[in-house]
Design a protein around this motif. Sequence first.
Motif, PDB file in Angstrom:
ATOM      1  N   ALA A 181      45.892  13.565   3.103  1.00  0.00           N
ATOM      2  CA  ALA A 181      45.884  12.603   1.987  1.00  0.00           C
ATOM      3  C   ALA A 181      46.257  12.970   0.937  1.00  0.00           C
ATOM      4  O   ALA A 181      46.998  12.127   0.035  1.00  0.00           O
ATOM      5  N   ALA A 182      45.447  13.836   0.197  1.00  0.00           N
ATOM      6  CA  ALA A 182      45.724  14.398  -1.182  1.00  0.00           C
ATOM      7  C   ALA A 182      47.205  14.947  -1.265  1.00  0.00           C
ATOM      8  O   ALA A 182      47.896  14.568  -2.173  1.00  0.00           O
ATOM      9  N   VAL A 183      47.950  15.697  -0.150  1.00  0.00           N
ATOM     10  CA  VAL A 183      49.202  16.101  -0.363  1.00  0.00           C
ATOM     11  C   VAL A 183      50.203  14.758  -0.339  1.00  0.00           C
ATOM     12  O   VAL A 183      51.017  14.663  -1.025  1.00  0.00           O
ATOM     13  N   ALA A 184      49.761  13.628   0.543  1.00  0.00           N
ATOM     14  CA  ALA A 184      50.465  12.631   0.485  1.00  0.00           C
ATOM     15  C   ALA A 184      50.687  11.922  -0.867  1.00  0.00           C
ATOM     16  O   ALA A 184      51.737  11.699  -1.390  1.00  0.00           O
ATOM     17  N   VAL A 185      49.367  11.655  -1.517  1.00  0.00           N
ATOM     18  CA  VAL A 185      49.357  11.040  -2.738  1.00  0.00           C
ATOM     19  C   VAL A 185      50.175  11.624  -3.773  1.00  0.00           C
ATOM     20  O   VAL A 185      50.781  11.558  -4.703  1.00  0.00           O
ATOM     21  N   ALA A 186      50.051  13.221  -3.796  1.00  0.00           N
ATOM     22  CA  ALA A 186      50.585  13.987  -4.799  1.00  0.00           C
ATOM     23  C   ALA A 186      52.065  14.059  -4.525  1.00  0.00           C
ATOM     24  O   ALA A 186      52.831  13.847  -5.663  1.00  0.00           O
ATOM     25  N   SER A 187      52.563  14.137  -3.264  1.00  0.00           N
ATOM     26  CA  SER A 187      54.056  14.015  -3.234  1.00  0.00           C
ATOM     27  C   SER A 187      54.526  12.765  -3.649  1.00  0.00           C
ATOM     28  O   SER A 187      55.648  12.537  -4.392  1.00  0.00           O
ATOM     29  N   ALA A 188      53.741  11.677  -3.397  1.00  0.00           N
ATOM     30  CA  ALA A 188      54.415  10.283  -3.919  1.00  0.00           C
ATOM     31  C   ALA A 188      54.486  10.404  -5.473  1.00  0.00           C
ATOM     32  O   ALA A 188      55.445   9.933  -5.915  1.00  0.00           O
ATOM     33  N   LEU A 189      53.609  10.882  -6.281  1.00  0.00           N
ATOM     34  CA  LEU A 189      53.494  10.906  -7.493  1.00  0.00           C
ATOM     35  C   LEU A 189      54.728  11.860  -8.051  1.00  0.00           C
ATOM     36  O   LEU A 189      55.361  11.444  -8.965  1.00  0.00           O
ATOM     37  N   LEU A 190      54.743  13.136  -7.306  1.00  0.00           N
ATOM     38  CA  LEU A 190      55.867  13.856  -7.777  1.00  0.00           C
ATOM     39  C   LEU A 190      57.366  13.290  -7.680  1.00  0.00           C
ATOM     40  O   LEU A 190      58.210  13.318  -8.393  1.00  0.00           O
ATOM     41  N   ALA A 191      57.217  12.375  -6.511  1.00  0.00           N
ATOM     42  CA  ALA A 191      58.711  11.972  -6.378  1.00  0.00           C
ATOM     43  C   ALA A 191      58.888  10.818  -7.310  1.00  0.00           C
ATOM     44  O   ALA A 191      60.133  10.476  -7.837  1.00  0.00           O
ATOM     45  N   PHE A 192      57.613   9.961  -7.700  1.00  0.00           N
ATOM     46  CA  PHE A 192      57.936   8.983  -8.559  1.00  0.00           C
ATOM     47  C   PHE A 192      58.390   9.534  -9.741  1.00  0.00           C
ATOM     48  O   PHE A 192      59.117   9.171 -10.631  1.00  0.00           O
ATOM     49  N   PHE A 193      58.017  10.713 -10.261  1.00  0.00           N
ATOM     50  CA  PHE A 193      58.403  11.343 -11.725  1.00  0.00           C
ATOM     51  C   PHE A 193      59.699  11.890 -11.475  1.00  0.00           C
ATOM     52  O   PHE A 193      60.435  11.702 -12.462  1.00  0.00           O
ATOM     53  N   LYS A 194      60.176  12.256 -10.353  1.00  0.00           N
ATOM     54  CA  LYS A 194      61.505  12.924 -10.431  1.00  0.00           C
ATOM     55  C   LYS A 194      62.512  12.066 -10.090  1.00  0.00           C
ATOM     56  O   LYS A 194      63.563  11.935 -10.487  1.00  0.00           O
ATOM     57  N   TYR A 195      62.376  10.585  -9.489  1.00  0.00           N
ATOM     58  CA  TYR A 195      63.464   9.919  -8.802  1.00  0.00           C
ATOM     59  C   TYR A 195      63.267   8.696  -9.507  1.00  0.00           C
ATOM     60  O   TYR A 195      64.319   7.836  -9.779  1.00  0.00           O
ATOM     61  N   SER A 196      62.336   8.098  -9.965  1.00  0.00           N
ATOM     62  CA  SER A 196      62.206   6.555 -10.378  1.00  0.00           C
ATOM     63  C   SER A 196      62.631   6.716 -11.901  1.00  0.00           C
ATOM     64  O   SER A 196      62.469   7.684 -12.554  1.00  0.00           O
ATOM     65  N   SER A 197      63.131   5.483 -12.401  1.00  0.00           N
ATOM     66  CA  SER A 197      63.553   5.385 -13.638  1.00  0.00           C
ATOM     67  C   SER A 197      62.470   5.301 -14.557  1.00  0.00           C
ATOM     68  O   SER A 197      62.516   6.081 -15.753  1.00  0.00           O
TER      69      SER A 197
ATOM     70  N   VAL B 106      43.683  26.849 -15.426  1.00  0.00           N
ATOM     71  CA  VAL B 106      44.045  27.807 -14.638  1.00  0.00           C
ATOM     72  C   VAL B 106      45.537  27.560 -14.246  1.00  0.00           C
ATOM     73  O   VAL B 106      46.511  28.587 -14.436  1.00  0.00           O
ATOM     74  N   GLY B 107      45.816  26.470 -13.757  1.00  0.00           N
ATOM     75  CA  GLY B 107      47.225  26.449 -13.348  1.00  0.00           C
ATOM     76  C   GLY B 107      48.294  25.975 -14.483  1.00  0.00           C
ATOM     77  O   GLY B 107      49.568  26.337 -14.227  1.00  0.00           O
ATOM     78  N   GLY B 108      47.834  25.499 -15.686  1.00  0.00           N
ATOM     79  CA  GLY B 108      48.773  25.444 -16.709  1.00  0.00           C
ATOM     80  C   GLY B 108      48.697  23.631 -17.057  1.00  0.00           C
ATOM     81  O   GLY B 108      49.237  23.165 -16.342  1.00  0.00           O
ATOM     82  N   MET B 109      47.983  23.431 -18.146  1.00  0.00           N
ATOM     83  CA  MET B 109      48.008  22.213 -18.751  1.00  0.00           C
ATOM     84  C   MET B 109      49.587  21.450 -18.737  1.00  0.00           C
ATOM     85  O   MET B 109      50.531  22.110 -19.328  1.00  0.00           O
ATOM     86  N   GLY B 110      49.598  20.538 -18.196  1.00  0.00           N
ATOM     87  CA  GLY B 110      51.022  19.748 -17.997  1.00  0.00           C
ATOM     88  C   GLY B 110      52.010  20.094 -16.969  1.00  0.00           C
ATOM     89  O   GLY B 110      52.912  19.436 -16.905  1.00  0.00           O
ATOM     90  N   SER B 111      51.611  21.090 -16.362  1.00  0.00           N
ATOM     91  CA  SER B 111      52.683  21.513 -15.169  1.00  0.00           C
ATOM     92  C   SER B 111      51.849  20.843 -14.005  1.00  0.00           C
ATOM     93  O   SER B 111      50.745  21.193 -13.388  1.00  0.00           O
ATOM     94  N   LEU B 112      52.484  20.020 -13.550  1.00  0.00           N
ATOM     95  CA  LEU B 112      52.140  19.288 -12.048  1.00  0.00           C
ATOM     96  C   LEU B 112      51.773  20.115 -10.903  1.00  0.00           C
ATOM     97  O   LEU B 112      50.901  19.965 -10.129  1.00  0.00           O
ATOM     98  N   PHE B 113      52.885  21.202 -10.474  1.00  0.00           N
ATOM     99  CA  PHE B 113      52.712  22.033  -9.545  1.00  0.00           C
ATOM    100  C   PHE B 113      51.648  22.978  -9.822  1.00  0.00           C
ATOM    101  O   PHE B 113      50.567  23.445  -8.894  1.00  0.00           O
ATOM    102  N   GLY B 114      51.342  23.295 -11.144  1.00  0.00           N
ATOM    103  CA  GLY B 114      50.403  24.275 -11.616  1.00  0.00           C
ATOM    104  C   GLY B 114      48.726  23.582 -11.194  1.00  0.00           C
ATOM    105  O   GLY B 114      48.105  24.358 -10.795  1.00  0.00           O
ATOM    106  N   ALA B 115      48.839  22.270 -11.434  1.00  0.00           N
ATOM    107  CA  ALA B 115      47.615  21.570 -11.064  1.00  0.00           C
ATOM    108  C   ALA B 115      47.133  21.675  -9.542  1.00  0.00           C
ATOM    109  O   ALA B 115      46.106  22.215  -9.345  1.00  0.00           O
ATOM    110  N   LEU B 116      48.243  21.592  -8.812  1.00  0.00           N
ATOM    111  CA  LEU B 116      48.011  21.724  -7.344  1.00  0.00           C
ATOM    112  C   LEU B 116      47.760  23.459  -6.951  1.00  0.00           C
ATOM    113  O   LEU B 116      46.752  23.460  -6.111  1.00  0.00           O
TER     114      LEU B 116
END
Lengths: 290, 342
Positions: free
Chosen positions: A149-165, A233-243
């Motif tokens: 579930a966590a991966v699903a929500v995170a992917s939706a978020l990443l897709a939103f930032f990458k593809y939606s206007s 630890v992952g890097g503030m502001g980096s989305l993949f870093g947070a994961l």
Amino acid sequence: MDTVTIINALVSGLLTGLVYGLSALGLSVIFGVIRIVNFAHGELMVLGMFMALLLFRWFGLDPLMAVPIGAAVLFAIGYALQHFVVRRVSYLPDHMQFLLLAGIAIMLVSGCLVIFGPDAQGVQLDYALDSFAIGNLIIDKVRLYAAIAAVAVASALLAFFKYSSTGRAIRACADNYLGAKVVGLNVDRLYALTFGIGAACIGAAGCIILLLVQVHPYLAPAYTLLAFVVVIVGGMGSLFGALLGGMLIGVSEELASVVLQPSMKTAFSFALLIVVLLLRPQGLLGRVAR
Amino acid sequence: MNDLTPFGRAALLAFAALLLAVPWIASGYVLSVSIICLYLAYMGQAWNLMLGFAGLLSIGHALFVGLGAYTSGYLFTKLGVPPAVGVVAAVAVAMAMGSIIGYLGFRFAIGGVYFALLTIAFSEFVRILLDHAKFLGGTEGMFLPVSQESRRGVDLVNLRGSTEMYYYVILALAAGAFLMCRALLNGRVGYYWRAIRDNPEAAEAVGVDIFRFRMYAVLLSSGMAGVAGVFYAFYYNNLFPEQVLGIERSIEVTLAPIVGGVGTLFGPIFGAFILTPMGELLTEAVEGFKQSGLIAKNVKTDGVKLMFWGLAVALIVLLKPKGLWPWVCERLRLVKPPGQRG
């Protein structure tokens, strides 16, 4: 200490860590765009947990099914928080904004204390004790579902930032505030949206993590700190870093509780935080600090 | 004193006289609330020295209090060292921790909110270590022996005596901290600190050794908190890591200066004397409502008080970010306008 125990700990830490990562994603999104350190992070997460708890009690709703509702409610709260409160203090120095959110955090956590009391409360699911066995490897069903579930929500978020206007517009605000204003983006509205989206992530993570832990108000400050550890630890502001940070912290906590003592696992995370702050303040995947 | 209007001077003297007279006119309950007020005023002064003067946000002051409390408590219970001597060790340990955090923070250039996170991380780390430190009582707590007869009279060496004695001790500490901060702020150090707070780059450019003066602020503040720890240990006589070093304790310390006014001298005192009595009144009111059935019996009274404190902080930052004290000063004309100062 045999290898099987270690590998089991690794896997279960990795899966729990993905939920930490989703929650930290909420913190990271808000910081990366609005440059606000959301000190009420854990409090919003506990709010999501209590919401899932009530939905389970009243309607027998599985916490995983409660994710959309929790996310939607937290989105509204986050949007309102930015629009009516945080926006008004953007002229103040960082530490005053931090203290404002600390005040809001105290209100939320003590509100939960007044309403729900201090005792730990959880959900009883019929598959709570089931597990999958692959050879010697044992994976808890709830942990696997939570991670998916966590991966699903995170992917939706990443897709939103990458593809939606809208997602692109928000990234534009983060990259160049003035430029975003010049080209006519409604920065105030985008900021409120961002806070809402961050809070929705936190709410979703709260619903999901109720599968794994029982909720009580005092979890809130602990989760705030955990998310800070993960994000730094992952890097503030980096989305993949947070994961990535989430998985790293999940694994290190699980290993620490197997190798040392369960109660030492948070000390381990704080030690990691101190080391990362000193040696690589921009985080593992972060860009050079501002 | 020279900046005060005649009315301001009279108000200050009246306040000082009232503080000295509290044990003569007040009952046990009011006295113990006054002790909490003064304790928070003292701690607020220590915290404000870092954020208000030098621009360093700490959300870990409970760490220094806890180190002071545990050091003096351990020396007293295990080795029989009286607190009058133990306070030296307590301050030394607290300052040592302060210097570690300060050194790491400033040498590695951890700025702003990240510095606050560093203080939180250290504080939580030490709290968890104390949970596991069996020789300090761990989660079962450390208890300082106290007898019935020692609750009378005055024994400053062992910090044992009546509630009135504790009141005067914390009053002396709060007054001392106020006078010391006042002297520092009006001296060379105070100007350096404010220069660093307002613009570190410019301060460095004109030759202020910002590392050294930031360290001074951290050391002084942590040492003051260490003294507060000794008072805490011998006033409450029991120490639990969760209660002494919890993050709630660190946040509690920040409330009075924020409400009173970050960076002002009298703000922490004013804030403490506004917030604590209001919190107590609210507690009384909630208890009363519970008795009369207006509020459910199982509502946590503490939670209501905390909600009020959180709301107070949020409203102050939103509406009066400079704090209440400067505003009160202006309204009541306690201080001369800048043009008329001698």
